[in-house]
Write a protein that holds these residues in place. Structure first.
Motif, PDB file in Angstrom:
ATOM      1  N   GLU A 180       0.836  -1.195   0.000  1.00  0.00           N
ATOM      2  CA  GLU A 180       0.000   0.000   0.000  1.00  0.00           C
ATOM      3  C   GLU A 180       0.872   1.246   0.000  1.00  0.00           C
ATOM      4  O   GLU A 180       1.904   1.289   0.667  1.00  0.00           O
ATOM      5  CB  GLU A 180      -0.908   0.021   1.236  1.00  0.00           C
ATOM      6  N   ILE A 181       0.452   2.216  -0.780  1.00  0.00           N
ATOM      7  CA  ILE A 181       1.120   3.515  -0.783  1.00  0.00           C
ATOM      8  C   ILE A 181       0.044   4.573  -0.601  1.00  0.00           C
ATOM      9  O   ILE A 181      -1.086   4.406  -1.050  1.00  0.00           O
ATOM     10  CB  ILE A 181       1.917   3.767  -2.085  1.00  0.00           C
ATOM     11  N   THR A 182       0.400   5.640   0.065  1.00  0.00           N
ATOM     12  CA  THR A 182      -0.563   6.716   0.265  1.00  0.00           C
ATOM     13  C   THR A 182      -0.593   7.610  -0.967  1.00  0.00           C
ATOM     14  O   THR A 182       0.330   7.607  -1.787  1.00  0.00           O
ATOM     15  CB  THR A 182      -0.210   7.566   1.494  1.00  0.00           C
ATOM     16  N   GLN A 183      -1.648   8.379  -1.055  1.00  0.00           N
ATOM     17  CA  GLN A 183      -1.765   9.331  -2.155  1.00  0.00           C
ATOM     18  C   GLN A 183      -0.582  10.291  -2.124  1.00  0.00           C
ATOM     19  O   GLN A 183      -0.025  10.647  -3.163  1.00  0.00           O
ATOM     20  CB  GLN A 183      -3.087  10.083  -2.026  1.00  0.00           C
ATOM     21  N   ARG A 184      -0.176  10.693  -0.950  1.00  0.00           N
ATOM     22  CA  ARG A 184       0.969  11.601  -0.816  1.00  0.00           C
ATOM     23  C   ARG A 184       2.250  10.933  -1.307  1.00  0.00           C
ATOM     24  O   ARG A 184       3.056  11.559  -1.999  1.00  0.00           O
ATOM     25  CB  ARG A 184       1.131  12.046   0.638  1.00  0.00           C
ATOM     26  N   ASP A 185       2.457   9.643  -0.946  1.00  0.00           N
ATOM     27  CA  ASP A 185       3.630   8.918  -1.439  1.00  0.00           C
ATOM     28  C   ASP A 185       3.643   8.881  -2.967  1.00  0.00           C
ATOM     29  O   ASP A 185       4.684   9.074  -3.587  1.00  0.00           O
ATOM     30  CB  ASP A 185       3.654   7.476  -0.922  1.00  0.00           C
ATOM     31  N   LEU A 186       2.485   8.625  -3.533  1.00  0.00           N
ATOM     32  CA  LEU A 186       2.389   8.575  -4.993  1.00  0.00           C
ATOM     33  C   LEU A 186       2.790   9.913  -5.601  1.00  0.00           C
ATOM     34  O   LEU A 186       3.504   9.961  -6.605  1.00  0.00           O
ATOM     35  CB  LEU A 186       0.971   8.192  -5.415  1.00  0.00           C
ATOM     36  N   ARG A 187       2.372  10.992  -4.979  1.00  0.00           N
ATOM     37  CA  ARG A 187       2.683  12.321  -5.489  1.00  0.00           C
ATOM     38  C   ARG A 187       4.165  12.648  -5.335  1.00  0.00           C
ATOM     39  O   ARG A 187       4.794  13.164  -6.255  1.00  0.00           O
ATOM     40  CB  ARG A 187       1.819  13.354  -4.759  1.00  0.00           C
TER      41      ARG A 187
END
Length: 89
Positions: free
Chosen positions: A6-13
């Protein structure tokens, strides 16, 4: 089936290049927002355009034998059909 990281939306950004490189290498991720899964980031399946000669030869040796007479017998009824002319009355 293995669980996707799992990755957070912030990590993706903030880590988009690193994550996209991992996806390109075949890794899939579940994207979360506020702790809830919202999307899956998965690699696209690529269609190969070239099959190496050795691989083709191996596949050919293990392919089932085809009877030409049986093939012709199967195709005969199909080839003899007349297509209906929708404008003929």
């Amino acid at each position: 089936m293995t669980a996707q990281p799992e990755i957070t939306q912030r990590d993706l950004r903030t880590r988009s290049k690193e994550i996209m490189d991992a996806v390109q290498d075949g890794q899939a991720f579940t994207v979360t927002r506020d702790g809830h899964p919202i999307a899956e980031l998965i690699p696209l399946r690529r269609r190969r355009r070239f099959v190496p000669r050795g691989e083709f030869a191996t596949m050919s040796r293990t392919a089932p034998e085809i009877s030409l007479d049986a093939f012709r017998a199967d195709q005969g009824p199909t080839a003899e059909q007349q297509s209906d002319d929708p404008y003929a009355r």
